[in-house]
Design an enzyme around this catalytic site. Structure first.
Site, mmCIF file in Angstrom:
data_model
loop_
_atom_site.group_PDB
_atom_site.id
_atom_site.type_symbol
_atom_site.label_atom_id
_atom_site.label_comp_id
_atom_site.label_asym_id
_atom_site.label_seq_id
_atom_site.Cartn_x
_atom_site.Cartn_y
_atom_site.Cartn_z
ATOM 1 C CE LYS A 14 -54.111 -64.519 -11.703
ATOM 2 N NZ LYS A 14 -53.048 -65.051 -12.592
ATOM 3 C CG ASP A 65 -54.171 -60.565 -13.611
ATOM 4 O OD1 ASP A 65 -54.401 -60.522 -14.839
ATOM 5 O OD2 ASP A 65 -53.274 -61.271 -13.116
#
Length: 290
Positions: free
Chosen positions: A17, A143
């Protein structure tokens, strides 16, 4: 790192990401910080190989990553947590093929954990559901939920309050300066801006929100990060991802990204990846696995 040559293995993506911006908007009573960010999932990342065991044991093959203790390995911790939560009798063999650099802010460990949670939920026949798996993921790291849910998203709180975003197609030149600074150490920096003005999704869509609170800290204290920014400034607007040292420049098409990559100085660890709206893991979970 490859899986042992035995039957029964399945392979799953663990995508990287980017944080397209990252602000700290305050500090909570529990000592944690409130954040705002946009997670952009990528079409590139680690690969996880799994095989169900009948003896209840969780075994990682191929050895641990450098500097990662056995009890800190997120892929193994995710499997143990899922097994405990579901009171599951099964075990698993795990192989992690690392492509995402450690400490770069690209989400490698968190994505590995999310893939293990989601894939073993499928392979063990648990069907806990996305919400429950995301809640388990949050216990492993802030996350992890975005990787469990598998959509690029606006995030607030610790990063767990997510609003899916349909982002325009984009390609990214990524650079890994090879610096790994502990997140806790960065949060202690006196130079860190901890009470930024909260942004709105409309601000991000308008292109007025691109900052990362950790960028000035890392650029001042880590010469390789500053060098990466200097190199990337020749091809576009460099930005920092997450709390790591990874840097990136965004392009509207693959040709522009490839051309820019070719113009970077030799010696940089740099590559191109595409942004995606939905994670490759979601596609893999939608396919039948025997």
């Amino acid at each position: 790192m490859t899986a042992p040559p035995c039957a029964g293995w399945s392979e799953w993506p663990a995508p990287a990401k980017l944080n397209l911006f990252l602000r700290i908007t305050g500090r909570r009573d529990d000592g944690y910080h409130d954040l705002q960010t946009v997670f952009r999932l990528l079409d590139w990342g680690d690969r996880i190989r799994l095989r169900v065991r009948g003896d209840g044991r969780i075994e990682r093959h191929g050895g641990l990553l450098p500097g990662v203790a056995a009890d800190e390995d997120l892929a193994v911790r995710a499997a143990h947590l899922l097994r405990q939560e579901a009171d599951c009798p099964h075990g698993a063999d795990i192989v992690v093929e690392k492509r995402i650099p450690l400490g770069g802010g690209f989400g490698g460990g968190s994505s590995d954990a999310a893939t293990v949670l989601c894939a073993l939920d499928r392979l063990w026949g648990l069907d806990l559901g996305e919400d429950r798996l995301a809640a388990l993921g949050l216990r492993l790291g802030a996350d992890v939920p975005v990787f469990v849910r598998g959509r690029s998203a606006w995030a607030e709180g610790l990063g767990e309050r997510l609003v899916p975003l349909d982002l325009a197609p984009a390609w990214y030149v990524l650079v890994d300066p090879g610096v790994h600074v502990a997140t806790a150490e960065l949060f202690c920096s006196p130079d860190l801006t901890r009470h930024a003005r909260p942004a709105k999704i409309a601000d991000f869509v308008a292109g007025t929100v691109l900052d990362n609170a950790f960028e000035p800290v890392l650029r001042r204290r880590e010469p390789p990060v500053q060098a990466a920014f200097d190199a990337l400034a020749r091809i576009g607007l460099p930005r920092l991802t997450g709390t790591g040292s990874g840097c990136f420049v965004e392009f509207v098409d693959r040709a522009g990204a490839d051309d820019a990559l070719a113009r970077l100085p030799r010696g940089l660890r740099a590559w191109v990846a595409a942004g995606v709206t939905e994670s490759p893991l979601r596609a893999a979970l939608a396919r039948p696995h025997v």
